[in-house]
Write an enzyme that holds these catalytic residues in place. Sequence first.
Site, PDB file in Angstrom:
ATOM      1  N   SER A 208      56.103  51.713 -41.622  1.00  0.00           N
ATOM      2  CA  SER A 208      55.491  53.029 -41.786  1.00  0.00           C
ATOM      3  C   SER A 208      55.265  53.663 -40.421  1.00  0.00           C
ATOM      4  CB  SER A 208      54.186  52.905 -42.575  1.00  0.00           C
ATOM      5  OG  SER A 208      53.718  54.172 -42.946  1.00  0.00           O
ATOM      6  N   ASN A 209      54.370  54.623 -40.349  1.00  0.00           N
ATOM      7  CA  ASN A 209      54.082  55.273 -39.065  1.00  0.00           C
ATOM      8  C   ASN A 209      52.604  55.637 -39.017  1.00  0.00           C
ATOM      9  OD1 ASN A 209      53.734  58.032 -40.243  1.00  0.00           O
ATOM     10  ND2 ASN A 209      55.850  57.616 -40.845  1.00  0.00           N
ATOM     11  N   ARG A 210      52.182  56.277 -37.947  1.00  0.00           N
ATOM     12  CA  ARG A 210      50.750  56.470 -37.728  1.00  0.00           C
ATOM     13  C   ARG A 210      50.193  57.751 -38.342  1.00  0.00           C
ATOM     14  NH1 ARG A 210      49.829  56.589 -31.797  1.00  0.00           N
ATOM     15  NH2 ARG A 210      47.735  57.110 -32.501  1.00  0.00           N
ATOM     16  N   SER A 211      50.970  58.439 -39.143  1.00  0.00           N
ATOM     17  CA  SER A 211      50.458  59.687 -39.725  1.00  0.00           C
ATOM     18  C   SER A 211      49.217  59.429 -40.575  1.00  0.00           C
ATOM     19  CB  SER A 211      51.544  60.322 -40.598  1.00  0.00           C
ATOM     20  OG  SER A 211      50.992  61.382 -41.332  1.00  0.00           O
ATOM     21  N   ALA A 275      55.215  62.694 -42.468  1.00  0.00           N
ATOM     22  CA  ALA A 275      56.016  61.950 -41.496  1.00  0.00           C
ATOM     23  C   ALA A 275      56.869  60.984 -42.313  1.00  0.00           C
ATOM     24  CB  ALA A 275      55.114  61.209 -40.534  1.00  0.00           C
TER      25      ALA A 275
END
Length: 403
Positions: A208-211, A275
Amino acid sequence: MVRDKNIVLGVTGSIAVYKAVEVASKLTQEGAKVDVVMTKAAQEFVTPLTFRAITNRPVATEMFDPVSEFSIEHVTLAARADLVVIAPATANVIAKLAGGIADDMLGCTVLATKAPIIVAPAMDANMYQNQITQQNIARLKERGFTFVGPGYGRLATGEIGLGRLADIEEILGTIRQVLGRRGDLAKRRIVVSAGGTQEPMDPVRHISNRSSGKMGYAIAEAARDRGASVVLVSGPTALHPPVGVEVIQVQTAVQMRDAIVDAAKQADALLMAAAVSDYRPAAAAKSKIKKERETLSIELVRNPDILSEVRGDFVRVGFAAESENVVENAKVKLKGKNLDLIVANDITATDSGFGVDTNRVLIVDRQGKVKRLPLLSKLEVAHKVLDRVVELLPKSRGRMKKT
Ligand code: CTP
């Protein structure tokens, strides 16, 4: 949304009045003129002085009170109200309103006003479920009253059930939604995506990502406040969705694409603040990947580019999180994804981008014009972006008219 609005807050006799004090306080802080009308029973729980101190305005308790300094015609409040909110509303008061009974100041105000009316019931679960109460509520709904709650939880009797006054945030969200009905996005359908997608590697892990989702949620809230019907397609986040917004929860980029393609069929604008993971594991392992080898390689395959795939006649807004050459990269994405606007930010700045409540963005349009905005809250950024969307919407049309 609520600044300078005349809001009549009707307070009736329930232990939940303490929440009404908080509602009055929040609305007053936001610049609304809050006129509290209390029934006799309400005054058994809290004195008018509490509301008077919070709103800085007289509190109406009696219909005919010649000695009070607050002597007004019994329909004055009704005439100048932009909105009437009854919170908490007891079963008894709901029954009286449904019957058109105007034997006190609150009853008169409700009967005489042309303003929209919100009712937030609070009562014992059996009283709420009683057919008589349900019929009264149905009758008021037919007449255009908006209901918020009640919620499920611990009631004054100690029992658990349906009858708790809605949460303060829910009441305030409903107030903003109803006041915004005539905003510049009224009759428009706005689709917003938010949060990061999660691409499973095995049953317990994902990429995943930091959004945080905060920017997209702020856009959904701002669009709702301006009267839009909002669909929020959200990846997993820790946020509460704004009241009155249709939320579609998704996990992966493919699920997000499917949900957006569907929602966009009726859209006037699509704002892609999500994101989206550009890649996903080629295959998610069926069982948990064990720590057997020294190194582990996972093959990734490209995810769909949602903005490039979704077709249709609506305003298209992309977001670009960049760590270098912000303007140039944003312009390339605007062209490549056929966007009307792109909102770009430099994610290396600590006060802007992931996780924080503020953002410093620039907006690029199709003509290549760049507008830099100062550091703003994400809600303020959302409104600035929506100002530009409104300019681009065809004047004559709103998708909601067709549905
Ligand atoms: N976007 C999308 N589908 C993807 C990836 C991104 O619709 N698979 C959207 C984002 O929601 C955003 C815009 O495209 O509105 C730009 O996203 P960004 O991640 O900055 O761009 P990418 O196209 O992924 O380019 P790169 O990661 O190479 O910078």
